[in-house]
Scaffold this active site. Structure first.
Site, PDB file in Angstrom:
ATOM      1  CD  GLU A  45     -31.184  -9.894 -30.758  1.00 37.10           C
ATOM      2  OE1 GLU A  45     -31.426  -9.452 -31.885  1.00 37.10           O
ATOM      3  OE2 GLU A  45     -31.674 -10.967 -30.325  1.00 37.10           O
ATOM      4  CE  LYS A 127     -32.279  -9.525 -35.624  1.00 36.43           C
ATOM      5  NZ  LYS A 127     -32.988 -10.185 -34.500  1.00 36.43           N
ATOM      6  CB  CYS A 161     -30.784 -12.830 -33.095  1.00 37.89           C
ATOM      7  SG  CYS A 161     -32.049 -13.964 -32.507  1.00 37.89           S
TER       8      CYS A 161
END
Length: 342
Positions: A45, A127, A161
């Site tokens: 990430e 995200k 994540c």
């Protein structure tokens, strides 16, 4: 479509706040993975230009010293930096998934870009909900970012994540017959020993659970904190150094039955985790349980997804049919909302 091939998950420290150096380092790992026979290589990430650990360490006022540099070193779609990554993929005949801080206008997004073996970007996602204090830095994605793409290596998807803690987001991916998944993590060093939920036991557990739940192969690339990065973000403060220790690289690869495949790299060292995968294994895993298929109970629970790209600004020609004369209220074929109510 190739069904048997080698994959590579990179465990390496980013070149923090240095996009130029980060791209060059990424290219070296792309070349190394390809030389060792990998067809797909994945990074963690926001590997470019590195995860902003400082947002977890001090006051907002203290963090402001990093804001300008982080913004300037975040990557822009279509830039020369992207072209260099694209050329590395095409020259080495390898697919790439890389986590980036993507800059668009005045905003940043936690993004994952997927390049095919010809260097074409075939997926560019963000995200959906930055986690906790990440929301002070990054904007949000939308339903168009829950996307699995067809490639020569099968159907590949990406999440970042703690998106792996969101049951509905995961289910949306499973429902697209995902075969290979990239679970991108930053580093798992932050708050080590003080916040168990942020540690490698829980987060590697989420990666493994995704594999067995989704019946797919999962690459879990994870960066790490070096002494140099620690010195930059902690600035000699012993209390901050306790919250951001050196290490935190827990890269792993899992098979559809939840078993770990590939040999791990020590958590404080750089390297690449390789694994040979065979997509035919997925059929055996899903014969027992396909959560979005034969094992679903669709008469009881279903998932509704809004896949429309959400934009803050629309051109008039692209906008919905608005009735300017009635306070910009949307209207249907019978007239304005106000008229319909009357």
């Amino acid at each position: 479509m190739t069904t048997q091939y080698k994959v590579a998950a990179v465990q390496a420290a980013p070149c923090f706040l240095d996009l130029d150096a980060g791209v060059e380092k990424a290219i070296r790992y792309i070349e190394e993975a390809a030389t060792n026979g990998a067809s797909l290589v994945a990074f963690g990430e926001t590997w470019l230009p590195g995860y902003p650990n400082y947002i977890w360490l001090g006051t907002v006022a203290w963090q402001m010293q990093f804001v300008g540099r982080y913004f300037d070193n975040s990557i822009v779609a279509g830039s020369e930096h992207e072209k260099k990554l694209s050329e590395a993929c095409s020259k080495n005949n390898i697919q790439l998934s890389i986590g980036v801080s993507e800059r668009e206008g005045g905003s940043l997004y936690i993004a994952q870009w997927h390049f095919d073996e010809n260097g074409k970007v075939i997926n560019r996602r963000r995200k959906l909900k930055p986690t906790h204090v990440e929301r002070t830095v990054f904007g949000e994605g939308d339903g168009s970012d829950l996307n699995v793409v067809d490639t020569n290596l099968g159907r590949i998807g990406q999440l970042a994540c703690w998106e792996h803690f969101q049951p509905l987001s995961k289910y949306a991916m499973y429902a697209q017959n995902e075969q290979v998944h990239i679970a991108a993590w930053p580093n798992l060093a932050l708050y080590e020993g003080t916040a168990y939920a942020l540690g490698h036991q829980v987060n590697n557990g989420a990666t493994r659970q995704y594999a067995v739940e989704g019946g797919c192969f999962v690459l879990g690339p994870c960066a790490l904190v070096t002494k140099e990065i620690q010195d930059m973000v902690c600035q000699g403060d012993e209390e901050k150094e306790k919250l951001c220790p050196v290490g935190g690289g827990y890269t792993a690869i899992y098979a559809p039955d939840g078993s770990e495949i590939g040999e791990r790299v020590p958590q404080d060292q750089e390297g690449i985790v390789y694994a040979d995968i065979d997509l035919h294994m997925i059929g055996y895993a899903k014969a027992a349980a396909d959560p979005a298929g034969h094992y679903a109970k669709r008469d009881c629970t279903r998932l509704l997804i809004n896949r429309k790209k959400q934009r803050p600004v629309l051109n008039f020609d692209d906008a919905p049919n608005w009735d300017v004369a009635s306070d910009d209220a949307p209207h249907d074929q019978a007239g304005s909302v106000r008229e319909a109510a009357e």
